[in-house]
Motif scaffolding. Structure first.
Motif, PDB file in Angstrom:
ATOM      1  N   VAL A  69       0.860  -1.193   0.000  1.00  0.00           N
ATOM      2  CA  VAL A  69       0.000   0.000   0.000  1.00  0.00           C
ATOM      3  C   VAL A  69       0.895   1.241   0.000  1.00  0.00           C
ATOM      4  N   PRO A  70       0.994   1.945  -1.153  1.00  0.00           N
ATOM      5  CA  PRO A  70       1.789   3.178  -1.164  1.00  0.00           C
ATOM      6  C   PRO A  70       1.131   4.225  -0.274  1.00  0.00           C
ATOM      7  N   ARG A  71       1.970   5.045   0.362  1.00  0.00           N
ATOM      8  CA  ARG A  71       1.446   6.050   1.286  1.00  0.00           C
ATOM      9  C   ARG A  71       2.258   7.329   1.181  1.00  0.00           C
ATOM     10  N   GLY A  72       1.552   8.468   1.094  1.00  0.00           N
ATOM     11  CA  GLY A  72       2.223   9.765   1.127  1.00  0.00           C
ATOM     12  C   GLY A  72       2.176  10.311   2.535  1.00  0.00           C
ATOM     13  N   ALA A  73       1.352  11.354   2.720  1.00  0.00           N
ATOM     14  CA  ALA A  73       1.273  11.979   4.045  1.00  0.00           C
ATOM     15  C   ALA A  73       0.084  11.481   4.855  1.00  0.00           C
ATOM     16  N   GLY A  74      -0.737  10.599   4.278  1.00  0.00           N
ATOM     17  CA  GLY A  74      -1.857  10.019   5.034  1.00  0.00           C
ATOM     18  C   GLY A  74      -3.005  10.985   5.290  1.00  0.00           C
ATOM     19  N   SER A  75      -3.141  12.018   4.460  1.00  0.00           N
ATOM     20  CA  SER A  75      -4.245  12.973   4.655  1.00  0.00           C
ATOM     21  C   SER A  75      -5.469  12.627   3.807  1.00  0.00           C
ATOM     22  N   GLY A  76      -5.426  11.497   3.106  1.00  0.00           N
ATOM     23  CA  GLY A  76      -6.494  11.119   2.177  1.00  0.00           C
ATOM     24  C   GLY A  76      -7.838  10.961   2.883  1.00  0.00           C
ATOM     25  N   LEU A  77      -8.916  11.095   2.108  1.00  0.00           N
ATOM     26  CA  LEU A  77     -10.265  11.062   2.676  1.00  0.00           C
ATOM     27  C   LEU A  77     -11.100   9.928   2.088  1.00  0.00           C
ATOM     28  N   PRO A 134      -4.870  21.964  -2.592  1.00  0.00           N
ATOM     29  CA  PRO A 134      -5.863  21.373  -1.708  1.00  0.00           C
ATOM     30  C   PRO A 134      -5.891  22.139  -0.378  1.00  0.00           C
ATOM     31  N   ALA A 135      -7.060  22.139   0.273  1.00  0.00           N
ATOM     32  CA  ALA A 135      -7.146  22.806   1.572  1.00  0.00           C
ATOM     33  C   ALA A 135      -6.140  22.197   2.554  1.00  0.00           C
ATOM     34  N   SER A 136      -5.685  20.981   2.265  1.00  0.00           N
ATOM     35  CA  SER A 136      -4.706  20.277   3.098  1.00  0.00           C
ATOM     36  C   SER A 136      -3.267  20.518   2.643  1.00  0.00           C
ATOM     37  N   ALA A 137      -3.026  21.541   1.807  1.00  0.00           N
ATOM     38  CA  ALA A 137      -1.703  21.713   1.174  1.00  0.00           C
ATOM     39  C   ALA A 137      -0.541  21.718   2.172  1.00  0.00           C
ATOM     40  N   CYS A 140      -0.226  17.639   2.989  1.00  0.00           N
ATOM     41  CA  CYS A 140      -0.358  16.509   2.051  1.00  0.00           C
ATOM     42  C   CYS A 140       0.824  16.550   1.081  1.00  0.00           C
ATOM     43  N   SER A 141       1.073  15.415   0.413  1.00  0.00           N
ATOM     44  CA  SER A 141       2.286  15.314  -0.405  1.00  0.00           C
ATOM     45  C   SER A 141       1.946  15.361  -1.897  1.00  0.00           C
ATOM     46  N   ILE A 142       2.934  15.758  -2.681  1.00  0.00           N
ATOM     47  CA  ILE A 142       2.762  15.791  -4.134  1.00  0.00           C
ATOM     48  C   ILE A 142       2.436  14.381  -4.670  1.00  0.00           C
ATOM     49  N   GLY A 144       0.855  11.955  -3.161  1.00  0.00           N
ATOM     50  CA  GLY A 144      -0.555  11.682  -2.850  1.00  0.00           C
ATOM     51  C   GLY A 144      -1.472  12.506  -3.725  1.00  0.00           C
ATOM     52  N   ASN A 145      -1.102  13.761  -3.989  1.00  0.00           N
ATOM     53  CA  ASN A 145      -1.909  14.617  -4.883  1.00  0.00           C
ATOM     54  C   ASN A 145      -1.989  14.002  -6.279  1.00  0.00           C
ATOM     55  N   ILE A 146      -0.864  13.478  -6.750  1.00  0.00           N
ATOM     56  CA  ILE A 146      -0.844  12.875  -8.094  1.00  0.00           C
ATOM     57  C   ILE A 146      -1.701  11.602  -8.090  1.00  0.00           C
TER      58      ILE A 146
HETATM   59  C1  LIG Z   1      -8.717  18.985   6.171  1.00  0.00           C
HETATM   60  C2  LIG Z   1      -8.510  18.331   4.831  1.00  0.00           C
HETATM   61  C3  LIG Z   1      -8.766  19.080   3.685  1.00  0.00           C
HETATM   62  C4  LIG Z   1      -8.595  18.507   2.413  1.00  0.00           C
HETATM   63  N1  LIG Z   1      -8.825  19.265   1.310  1.00  0.00           N
HETATM   64  C5  LIG Z   1      -8.652  18.737   0.083  1.00  0.00           C
HETATM   65  C6  LIG Z   1      -8.886  19.525  -1.089  1.00  0.00           C
HETATM   66  O1  LIG Z   1      -9.211  20.712  -1.025  1.00  0.00           O
HETATM   67  N2  LIG Z   1      -8.711  18.918  -2.290  1.00  0.00           N
HETATM   68  C7  LIG Z   1      -8.324  17.613  -2.410  1.00  0.00           C
HETATM   69  O2  LIG Z   1      -8.174  17.115  -3.532  1.00  0.00           O
HETATM   70  N3  LIG Z   1      -8.094  16.857  -1.307  1.00  0.00           N
HETATM   71  C8  LIG Z   1      -8.245  17.372  -0.076  1.00  0.00           C
HETATM   72  N4  LIG Z   1      -8.013  16.607   1.031  1.00  0.00           N
HETATM   73  C9  LIG Z   1      -7.672  15.165   0.872  1.00  0.00           C
HETATM   74  C10 LIG Z   1      -6.171  14.824   0.798  1.00  0.00           C
HETATM   75  O3  LIG Z   1      -5.378  15.817   1.424  1.00  0.00           O
HETATM   76  C11 LIG Z   1      -5.760  14.608  -0.662  1.00  0.00           C
HETATM   77  O4  LIG Z   1      -6.446  13.466  -1.166  1.00  0.00           O
HETATM   78  C12 LIG Z   1      -4.254  14.408  -0.877  1.00  0.00           C
HETATM   79  O5  LIG Z   1      -3.994  14.364  -2.260  1.00  0.00           O
HETATM   80  C13 LIG Z   1      -3.700  13.146  -0.237  1.00  0.00           C
HETATM   81  O6  LIG Z   1      -2.284  13.249  -0.228  1.00  0.00           O
HETATM   82  P1  LIG Z   1      -1.414  12.405   0.806  1.00  0.00           P
HETATM   83  O7  LIG Z   1       0.003  12.671   0.534  1.00  0.00           O
HETATM   84  O8  LIG Z   1      -1.866  12.668   2.198  1.00  0.00           O
HETATM   85  O9  LIG Z   1      -1.795  10.927   0.346  1.00  0.00           O
HETATM   86  P2  LIG Z   1      -2.218   9.650   1.190  1.00  0.00           P
HETATM   87  O10 LIG Z   1      -3.435   9.911   2.003  1.00  0.00           O
HETATM   88  O11 LIG Z   1      -1.050   9.101   1.897  1.00  0.00           O
HETATM   89  O12 LIG Z   1      -2.610   8.644  -0.005  1.00  0.00           O
HETATM   90  C14 LIG Z   1      -3.682   8.933  -0.858  1.00  0.00           C
HETATM   91  C15 LIG Z   1      -3.682   7.910  -2.016  1.00  0.00           C
HETATM   92  O13 LIG Z   1      -2.532   8.101  -2.814  1.00  0.00           O
HETATM   93  C16 LIG Z   1      -1.751   6.907  -2.893  1.00  0.00           C
HETATM   94  N5  LIG Z   1      -0.349   7.368  -2.903  1.00  0.00           N
HETATM   95  C17 LIG Z   1       0.229   8.240  -2.054  1.00  0.00           C
HETATM   96  N6  LIG Z   1       1.499   8.492  -2.438  1.00  0.00           N
HETATM   97  C18 LIG Z   1       1.728   7.754  -3.555  1.00  0.00           C
HETATM   98  C19 LIG Z   1       2.839   7.589  -4.428  1.00  0.00           C
HETATM   99  N7  LIG Z   1       3.997   8.243  -4.249  1.00  0.00           N
HETATM  100  N8  LIG Z   1       2.717   6.741  -5.480  1.00  0.00           N
HETATM  101  C20 LIG Z   1       1.558   6.087  -5.712  1.00  0.00           C
HETATM  102  N9  LIG Z   1       0.473   6.202  -4.914  1.00  0.00           N
HETATM  103  C21 LIG Z   1       0.557   7.035  -3.862  1.00  0.00           C
HETATM  104  C22 LIG Z   1      -2.169   6.093  -1.689  1.00  0.00           C
HETATM  105  O14 LIG Z   1      -2.017   4.705  -1.915  1.00  0.00           O
HETATM  106  C23 LIG Z   1      -3.636   6.466  -1.567  1.00  0.00           C
HETATM  107  O15 LIG Z   1      -4.402   5.695  -2.468  1.00  0.00           O
HETATM  108  C24 LIG Z   1      -8.169  17.150   2.308  1.00  0.00           C
HETATM  109  C25 LIG Z   1      -7.879  16.418   3.464  1.00  0.00           C
HETATM  110  C26 LIG Z   1      -8.048  16.991   4.711  1.00  0.00           C
HETATM  111  C27 LIG Z   1      -7.743  16.174   5.924  1.00  0.00           C
END
Ligand SMILES: Cc1cc2nc3c(=O)[nH]c(=O)nc-3n(C[C@H](O)[C@H](O)[C@H](O)COP(=O)(O)OP(=O)(O)OC[C@H]3O[C@@H](n4cnc5c(N)ncnc54)[C@H](O)[C@@H]3O)c2cc1C
Length: 455
Positions: A69-77, A134-137, A140-142, A144-146
């Motif tokens: 399970v790939p993981r970035g910053a864990g902010s996903g919803l 994202p509001a979580s900028a 959250c990680s690039i 995860g955004n991708i």
């Molecule tokens: C308060 C709050 C506000 C938010 N606002 C927004 C918003 O405005 N817009 C928005 O789009 N989202 C928003 N989000 C959701 C979240 O921040 C996004 O989905 C963000 O892109 C997730 O990034 P992450 O690094 O935390 O990924 P994670 O939560 O760690 O992972 C998300 C998904 O990406 C995969 N993944 C992560 N890194 C990689 C990698 N390197 N390669 C392949 N797969 C990978 C994981 O397997 C998982 O499926 C918000 C979340 C919170 C808590």
């Protein structure tokens, strides 16, 4: 979450040196911010700090059929990064360097663990910016955004993450390294694998690097705050802005429940001004004239509105918007929906959501990226009650069905993850879903990358 026996992992030859199996390490990466609580912990976590770590991990995982399970910053919803027994988490947050920033080309080359706000701040030093916000900028990680094709506030004008990704550096499930896309602004050689991987939620490949587009930072921004008697009027105003061919860079809607929660969390008095609010921003040399034109449209629906070019006041308004979800999280346990509808259907969507809340007795607050027709109905239940079963889940399902009936989608920017798969067939249909599964099989024939997510 129940702890699990991990002794079998140590017995598998060639385990990556940074594999950790201590309970505390596994607890730290078991889930995301969706509210989903897996019943068991993952078996281990690899904290990658280099591409070689990712290659080694996936070769090892393929050899032993270990799901990853790939993981970035864990902010996903969407519970996309949630992991359970039998799986190993590949944590990419330690790959956090911006490798190149080339102002002359307006591109940056970045590792996946870089925080979105940090990339934007680095671009600012060169008079540029990274558009998806994202509001979580800030956390959250690039990568995860991708993987989720994240959106954000500025996407009303600049598009979602896909519009800013030019090329990707990937590691496939079997450990092969593949580069997709390009360093140029245009390009059409071969199928567009970059766009395919953007939004694939870690199911096709692991993103270990990205070439992203930066844009010139606008000299002028003008911001508008409008207050309405009810949320339907705010939604109708947002649709009227689009119909008037105006192009704000930000257009956000907050309903009454959200304003009350934000006021309680931040000590503001937004609710006193009306029971719904729109925040809009225009940028570029014509920003002042654009915001006045926008105000004229909004004025047909709003109780009152005001505009400002003061950056401090503008930041304060946007901070109130960003605080919406965390403020609601203080009031109970939440499930955040992410439906999107054609922009002309925004008022029908908010009215339908209010009707679902009234019928089921479930509290639903709504925040929306109104400029994109992307709504976040937030189901709030008393602390400790489940959001993924009973009346709360029934209400969530009714919102998905409503969005599809209005010509919309289950998810505008958060992804399907684990939680929305039950409705995916309704949106895609059998043939499209089968085609998607055959694409997954071409990338990941053993099915070890984030199984059970996204499709
Ligand atoms: C308060 C709050 C506000 C938010 N606002 C927004 C918003 O405005 N817009 C928005 O789009 N989202 C928003 N989000 C959701 C979240 O921040 C996004 O989905 C963000 O892109 C997730 O990034 P992450 O690094 O935390 O990924 P994670 O939560 O760690 O992972 C998300 C998904 O990406 C995969 N993944 C992560 N890194 C990689 C990698 N390197 N390669 C392949 N797969 C990978 C994981 O397997 C998982 O499926 C918000 C979340 C919170 C808590």
């Amino acid at each position: 979450m129940a702890s699990t026996d991990t002794t079998h992992l140590a017995a598998l030859a060639g385990a990556p040196p940074s594999l950790r199996t201590a309970t505390a390490d596994r607890e730290a990466v078991a889930t995301d911010r969706s509210g989903h609580r897996p019943a068991t912990l993952p078996d281990g976590v690899v904290r990658a700090t280099s591409v070689a770590d990712v290659v080694d991990t996936l070769r090892w995982a393929s050899a032993h059929r270990v799901p990853v399970v790939p993981r970035g910053a864990g902010s996903g919803l969407a519970a996309g990064a949630s992991a359970h027994a039998g799986e190993v988490v590949l944590d990419l947050s330690g790959m956090d360097r911006i490798l190149e920033l080339r102002p002359a080309d307006q591109v940056a080359v970045t590792e996946p663990g870089v925080l979105t706000a940090d990339l934007d701040a680095a671009a600012h030093e060169h008079g540029l910016f990274y558009a998806p916000d994202p509001a979580s900028a800030a956390y959250c990680s690039i990568g995860g955004n991708i993987a989720t094709n994240a959106g954000g506030l500025r996407c009303a004008k600049y598009g979602v993450t896909r519009e800013s990704v030019l090329g990707l550096d990937l590691v496939l499930a079997d450990g092969r390294r593949v580069r997709t896309g390009r360093q140029t602004v245009k390009g059409v050689a071969g199928y567009d694998l970059t766009s395919l991987v953007v939004g694939s939620e870690g199911t096709l490949a692991v993103v270990v690097g990205a070439t992203v587009r930066l844009r010139p930072r606008p000299d002028v921004t003008a911001t508008l705050a409008a207050h309405f008697g009810d949320v339907g009027a705010a939604a109708a105003a947002a649709s009227a802005i689009t119909a008037a061919r105006l192009q704000p860079s930000v257009l956000e809607l907050l309903d009454e429940a959200t304003l009350v929660a934000v006021d309680a969390a931040r000590g503001t008095t937004l609710r006193a001004a009306g029971s719904a609010m729109l925040i809009a921003q225009c940028d570029g040399r014509g920003a002042r004239a654009d915001i006045e034109a926008l105000g004229e449209v909004v004025g047909r629906f709003a109780a009152h509105w005001r505009s400002t070019t003061d950056p401090v006041e503008a930041d304060e308004l946007l901070a109130a918007r960003r605080a919406g979800l965390p403020a609601l999280e203080r009031t109970g346990d939440v499930f955040i929906e992410d439906v999107a509808v054609p922009r002309s259907q925004l008022a029908a969507a908010v009215e339908g959501i209010a009707a679902i809340s009234a019928r089921t007795g479930v509290r639903i607050a709504t925040i929306a990226h109104a400029g994109d027709g992307n709504l976040h109905p937030i189901v709030v239940v008393p602390r400790g009650e489940s959001v993924t079963e009973g009346p709360a889940w029934e209400a969530a399902g009714a919102v998905f069905t409503l969005a599809l009936r209005l010509g919309g989608t289950l998810t505008g920017e958060h992804g399907v993850g684990l939680l929305k798969r039950a409705w995916l067939r309704d949106e895609l249909g059998d043939d499209s879903l089968a085609l998607q599964r055959s694409i997954k099989a071409a990338f990941d024939p053993l099915g070890i990358l984030n199984p059970g997510k996204a499709i």
